[in-house]
Structures are given as C-alpha cells and as structure tokens.
Scaffold this motif. Structure first.
Motif, PDB file in Angstrom:
ATOM      1  N   SER A 247       0.961  -1.116  -0.080  1.00 53.92           N
ATOM      2  CA  SER A 247      -0.069   0.063   0.054  1.00 53.92           C
ATOM      3  C   SER A 247       0.915   1.180  -0.113  1.00 53.92           C
ATOM      4  O   SER A 247       0.682   2.285  -0.807  1.00 53.92           O
ATOM      5  N   ALA A 248       1.918   1.251   0.835  1.00 59.54           N
ATOM      6  CA  ALA A 248       2.727   2.474   0.877  1.00 59.54           C
ATOM      7  C   ALA A 248       3.341   2.662  -0.625  1.00 59.54           C
ATOM      8  O   ALA A 248       3.755   3.479  -0.935  1.00 59.54           O
ATOM      9  N   ARG A 249       3.844   1.594  -1.029  1.00 56.58           N
ATOM     10  CA  ARG A 249       4.489   1.410  -2.377  1.00 56.58           C
ATOM     11  C   ARG A 249       3.607   2.254  -3.567  1.00 56.58           C
ATOM     12  O   ARG A 249       3.767   3.240  -4.487  1.00 56.58           O
ATOM     13  N   LEU A 250       2.271   2.008  -3.476  1.00 56.58           N
ATOM     14  CA  LEU A 250       1.506   2.518  -4.436  1.00 56.58           C
ATOM     15  C   LEU A 250       0.791   3.819  -4.277  1.00 56.58           C
ATOM     16  O   LEU A 250       0.704   4.668  -5.099  1.00 56.58           O
ATOM     17  N   LYS A 251       1.042   4.167  -2.800  1.00 59.04           N
ATOM     18  CA  LYS A 251       0.754   5.549  -2.214  1.00 59.04           C
ATOM     19  C   LYS A 251       1.958   6.633  -2.827  1.00 59.04           C
ATOM     20  O   LYS A 251       1.838   7.657  -3.372  1.00 59.04           O
ATOM     21  N   ARG A 252       3.361   6.024  -2.924  1.00 58.72           N
ATOM     22  CA  ARG A 252       4.103   6.597  -3.309  1.00 58.72           C
ATOM     23  C   ARG A 252       4.155   6.955  -4.872  1.00 58.72           C
ATOM     24  O   ARG A 252       4.464   7.878  -5.538  1.00 58.72           O
ATOM     25  N   GLU A 253       3.604   5.753  -5.520  1.00 54.32           N
ATOM     26  CA  GLU A 253       3.427   6.049  -6.883  1.00 54.32           C
ATOM     27  C   GLU A 253       2.255   6.901  -7.534  1.00 54.32           C
ATOM     28  O   GLU A 253       2.568   7.891  -8.292  1.00 54.32           O
ATOM     29  N   ALA A 254       1.381   7.152  -6.458  1.00 59.12           N
ATOM     30  CA  ALA A 254       0.562   7.920  -6.782  1.00 59.12           C
ATOM     31  C   ALA A 254       0.767   9.317  -6.355  1.00 59.12           C
ATOM     32  O   ALA A 254       0.414  10.332  -7.212  1.00 59.12           O
ATOM     33  N   ALA A 310       4.817  22.294  -6.473  1.00 60.21           N
ATOM     34  CA  ALA A 310       5.807  22.116  -5.014  1.00 60.21           C
ATOM     35  C   ALA A 310       5.093  21.521  -3.976  1.00 60.21           C
ATOM     36  O   ALA A 310       5.638  20.804  -3.192  1.00 60.21           O
ATOM     37  N   GLU A 311       3.765  21.587  -3.675  1.00 62.78           N
ATOM     38  CA  GLU A 311       3.058  20.982  -2.838  1.00 62.78           C
ATOM     39  C   GLU A 311       2.991  19.392  -3.174  1.00 62.78           C
ATOM     40  O   GLU A 311       3.170  18.616  -2.190  1.00 62.78           O
ATOM     41  N   ALA A 312       2.722  19.057  -4.250  1.00 61.68           N
ATOM     42  CA  ALA A 312       2.522  17.521  -4.685  1.00 61.68           C
ATOM     43  C   ALA A 312       3.809  17.095  -4.572  1.00 61.68           C
ATOM     44  O   ALA A 312       4.289  15.965  -4.260  1.00 61.68           O
ATOM     45  N   ARG A 313       5.183  17.753  -5.010  1.00 58.87           N
ATOM     46  CA  ARG A 313       6.455  17.185  -4.662  1.00 58.87           C
ATOM     47  C   ARG A 313       6.570  17.025  -3.309  1.00 58.87           C
ATOM     48  O   ARG A 313       7.364  15.950  -2.848  1.00 58.87           O
ATOM     49  N   ALA A 314       6.454  18.040  -2.402  1.00 61.33           N
ATOM     50  CA  ALA A 314       6.663  17.770  -1.061  1.00 61.33           C
ATOM     51  C   ALA A 314       5.857  16.553  -0.458  1.00 61.33           C
ATOM     52  O   ALA A 314       6.170  15.664   0.256  1.00 61.33           O
ATOM     53  N   SER A 315       4.464  16.378  -0.978  1.00 60.48           N
ATOM     54  CA  SER A 315       3.771  15.398  -0.352  1.00 60.48           C
ATOM     55  C   SER A 315       4.450  13.877  -1.080  1.00 60.48           C
ATOM     56  O   SER A 315       4.552  12.850  -0.384  1.00 60.48           O
ATOM     57  N   ASP A 317       7.581  13.518  -1.563  1.00 61.37           N
ATOM     58  CA  ASP A 317       8.912  13.298  -0.691  1.00 61.37           C
ATOM     59  C   ASP A 317       8.445  12.508   0.578  1.00 61.37           C
ATOM     60  O   ASP A 317       9.061  11.829   1.049  1.00 61.37           O
ATOM     61  N   GLY A 318       7.346  12.952   1.250  1.00 59.70           N
ATOM     62  CA  GLY A 318       6.833  12.564   2.417  1.00 59.70           C
ATOM     63  C   GLY A 318       6.447  11.109   2.382  1.00 59.70           C
ATOM     64  O   GLY A 318       6.746  10.276   3.108  1.00 59.70           O
ATOM     65  N   LEU A 319       5.859  10.636   1.293  1.00 60.58           N
ATOM     66  CA  LEU A 319       5.402   9.420   0.973  1.00 60.58           C
ATOM     67  C   LEU A 319       6.651   8.539   0.832  1.00 60.58           C
ATOM     68  O   LEU A 319       6.625   7.270   1.208  1.00 60.58           O
ATOM     69  N   GLU A 320       7.494   9.015   0.171  1.00 59.78           N
ATOM     70  CA  GLU A 320       8.863   7.936  -0.100  1.00 59.78           C
ATOM     71  C   GLU A 320       9.511   7.982   1.247  1.00 59.78           C
ATOM     72  O   GLU A 320       9.822   6.667   1.604  1.00 59.78           O
ATOM     73  N   ALA A 321       9.725   9.109   2.071  1.00 55.68           N
ATOM     74  CA  ALA A 321      10.140   9.015   3.514  1.00 55.68           C
ATOM     75  C   ALA A 321       9.300   7.947   4.402  1.00 55.68           C
ATOM     76  O   ALA A 321      10.004   7.026   5.139  1.00 55.68           O
ATOM     77  N   SER A 322       7.963   7.932   4.227  1.00 56.61           N
ATOM     78  CA  SER A 322       7.190   7.012   5.030  1.00 56.61           C
ATOM     79  C   SER A 322       7.585   5.403   4.685  1.00 56.61           C
ATOM     80  O   SER A 322       7.419   4.490   5.619  1.00 56.61           O
ATOM     81  N   LEU A 323       7.532   5.509   3.225  1.00 54.90           N
ATOM     82  CA  LEU A 323       7.943   4.039   2.843  1.00 54.90           C
ATOM     83  C   LEU A 323       9.246   3.543   3.388  1.00 54.90           C
ATOM     84  O   LEU A 323       9.341   2.225   4.047  1.00 54.90           O
TER      85      LEU A 323
END
Length: 416
Positions: A247-254, A310-315, A317-323
C-alpha cells in the motif's frame, strides 16, 4: 472458625456467589475457524475497510466521468404586466476533446489509489484474524490456568486433611494445620482471580470477533511447533507480501503521479459544444441551433501552478520517507517475531521437564511428610513449585501460538 481465617474465606464465598452464574452456565464449544469466520462476517473494522475501498472506486468513476459526453436540458418562462409571456427551452451537449493528458493522469492515479485501498483492506483482514487468534489463545490460556488453580485447591485441601489427621493423632504440631489452612485460602483466592481472568478473556474474544459470544469454550488446541523460515527469506517475503508495504509503494506511485497532474494545471484544453433552442411568445416557437469549439489556454495564474507542483512534490517526498521508515520497521518486526517464536518454542520442552521434576519433587515431599521425616514447609514449597511449573508450561504453549500468529502477520500471510 478462627477469626484470622474468616476474612479470606468470606471473600472466597462472595466471589463464588458472583461467578456462580458463569460457573454453572452451559458452555458452548467453538473452534478457531468458527471464530475467524464470524470475525470476517461481522467485525466493524472490515466494514470500515470495505467502505473505504468503495469510496475510492466511486472516486475513480468520477474521474472517468470527467471526460465523458455531457448533456444539459433547461426550460424557462416569464410574463410581465402589459406584455405577452415568453418561454425558452434548450438542450446542449459538450465533450472534452483534449486536456493535455490531465484526465488520463488523474485516472491512472485514482486506479493506483484503488489498489492501495484494496491492500489496506487486506491488511485489515490480516490484523483482524491475528487479533482473533491472540484472543482465542488467550482464552485457552485462561481456561488452563483456571483448571490448574482448581487443581491446586484440591491439592491444598488434601494436604490440610492430612495435616489435621496428624495433628489429631498427636504426630504433628498445630502449626502444620494453620499453615495448610492459609495455603488453602490463598489457593482459593487464586482460583477467584483465575475465574475473573477467564471472563475477561471471553470478553476479549467477543471484541476480537466483533459479536458478543456467550459462555464459549475453545476446542482448538495450542499450535504444535513447526518449521519457520530463515531471517533472509522471511524478510524477502515480508517486503514482497505485506499489505502495508504494498500500500505504501502504491501511495508513493500516486504521489509521483500527483506531481505530473499538478504540472498540467495550466495546460490547454479543447472542447466541442452543440445546442438546440426553442423560444418565443407564441406558436410556432422560433428555433435555433448552434455548434462550437472552445480552446482554452491559461496565460498566467499568479504562480498557482508552481505552488501546486511544489505541494505535490513535498507530498511525494513525504510518502517516499514513510515507505523507507516502514521498511525499517518491517526489518525490525521480522527479526523480533522470529526471535519470539524461537524463544517460545525453546521454552516448551524446558517447561515440560520442569513440570515432571516438580511433580516428582511433590511426590517425594508428600511421602516424606507422611513418613514423619518431612515438614509442612517442604510440602507447601513443593506444591507451590508444581503449580508454578504447570502454569509456566501453559504460558509457553500460549506464547508460541501467539508469536507464530504475529509472525504470520509480520510476513503478510498465513502459513498453510
């Protein structure tokens, strides 16, 4: 009755009265498989997960509808004083021809979100099943402890009867009788605590299943030791199969798709429209038809698109860090779960040996006491050691079963 012993005995009778409804209620046998089936059919957490998945699927439908042909029918009428009334009816259609690929990206992103929601639902199912197993084994442990506590009461009662016999025959001191009475009272209090723990365990199983269960009795036993995978293979399986990782990988892709979608904020769009209109103050009405094409090219928007990117890129990056954080957690949980299973498995034969040794020691102590060469403290110590050893064995069996259930959850799937 000795006043010193009145209070604990009163507490014992009071507790027995309170739990009498449970003690004598008819128990209903239930297997682990029945509990798992009940949980999958009734647990509200699964309903919540299904609703979340349905919501994501509905959002996907909304995105698809954004690129579909749209039609609109309208009608109006008016009448002013001193003039004839007027009316108007129109029907129009519109179709988005091109949005520079924005809708396609949104559709792909939402499809990924649906897959992520599906993995979250699988994670919920796995969590619920693990919770049911832990509660079931907890109830099994509570029943075993209650049975051992009842056995201890019988053993201490038999020892008290024996001490009274020796005292009345003048072979032992009064101290032996009072010591046996105190031990018996403590054993009865332990039985009361075991009964309370049993009811708590039944309530925990009801909560884990999601429906109230009355006076149930487990029929499935603790799990027998089985082969478990090595750490490297287990970690590989966990990183591949765990629903939270997927799920985290899919969210990173999204999240990465979200950057592309935000970049389409000032992209050009092309759409075509057509309309038919009837209007006038009498019959026949005047009719008119029209068709057109609209090209929209945003020129400037005050930097709104850049901020959204910029907002989407920050989001993202956060998903990548969460993974990455989750992968570290998985590595720890896999090692911890494997160690717990191995430790619990090693305790089972040790606890069984301890029970045999404590049983032998108790037999010797009671024999020495009956022969007049032992003392009451020796017997009391042997009884205490035997009860403790028996409970340790039950605890080891319980810990192995629950640790194996947690290992299954950690690996993202159940063993065959």
């Amino acid at each position: 009755m000795d006043k010193r012993n009145f209070a604990p005995v009163f507490l014992v009778f009071l507790a027995v009265f309170i739990f009498s409804g449970t003690l004598f209620a008819e128990e209903r046998a239930i297997s682990l498989e029945e509990c798992l089936a009940l949980a999958e059919a009734n647990h509200p957490a699964l309903d919540e997960a299904r609703a979340a998945l349905a919501g994501q699927q509905a959002k996907l439908g909304q995105v698809r509808a954004g690129n579909a042909l749209k039609g609109n029918l309208s009608a109006s009428g008016s009448r002013d004083s001193g003039s004839d009334g007027s009316y108007s009816t129109s029907f129009s259609v519109s179709k988005l021809i091109s949005d520079s690929g924005k809708n396609a990206l949104e559709r792909k992103s939402q499809e990924v979100s649906v897959d992520a929601a599906s993995e979250s639902q699988r994670e919920t199912v796995l969590s619920v099943r693990t919770g049911v197993k832990e509660a079931y084994y907890g109830l099994l442990l509570a029943i075993s402890k209650r049975g051992q506590a009842a056995s201890a009461v019988r053993n201490y009662q038999r020892h008290l009867d024996r001490a009274k016999g020796f005292y009345e025959a003048g072979a032992k001191a009064r101290f032996d009788v009072t010591k046996a009475e105190v031990d018996l009272s403590n054993a009865k209090i332990d039985l009361v605590s075991a009964e309370s723990s049993l009811e708590t365990a039944r309530a925990a199983l009801s909560r884990a299943v999601g429906v109230p269960l009355d006076n149930v009795r487990p029929v499935s036993d603790f799990l027998s030791p089985r082969d478990i995978p090595g750490e490297a293979f287990a970690l590989e399986q966990a990183l591949e199969n765990r629903p939270d990782i997927r799920s985290a990988r899919l969210k990173r892709e999204a999240g990465q798709l979200g950057i592309s979608i935000a970049a389409k904020g000032d992209a050009a769009t092309i759409s075509v429209t057509g309309s038919a209109r009837l209007s006038g103050t009498g019959l026949p009405p005047d009719d008119s038809f029209g068709a057109g094409i609209t090209i929209s090219v945003p020129v400037f928007n005050g930097g709104l698109t850049e901020y959204k990117i910029a907002e989407a890129r920050a989001s993202s990056d956060g998903l990548e860090a969460s993974l990455k954080k989750l992968e570290q957690t998985v590595r720890y949980e896999v090692r911890s779960a494997l160690l717990s299973v191995r430790e619990a498995e090693a305790r089972i034969p040790a606890a069984e040996l301890l029970v045999r040794q404590a049983q032998e020691n108790l037999t010797l102590a009671e024999g020495r006491y009956e022969m007049g060469v032992g003392n009451v403290l020796e017997v009391a110590d042997a009884l205490l050691s035997f009860n403790s050893a028996a409970v340790s064995r039950f605890q080891a069996l319980h810990d192995y079963s629950t640790s194996l259930a947690f290992l299954e959850k950690t690996l993202g799937g159940e063993f065959e």
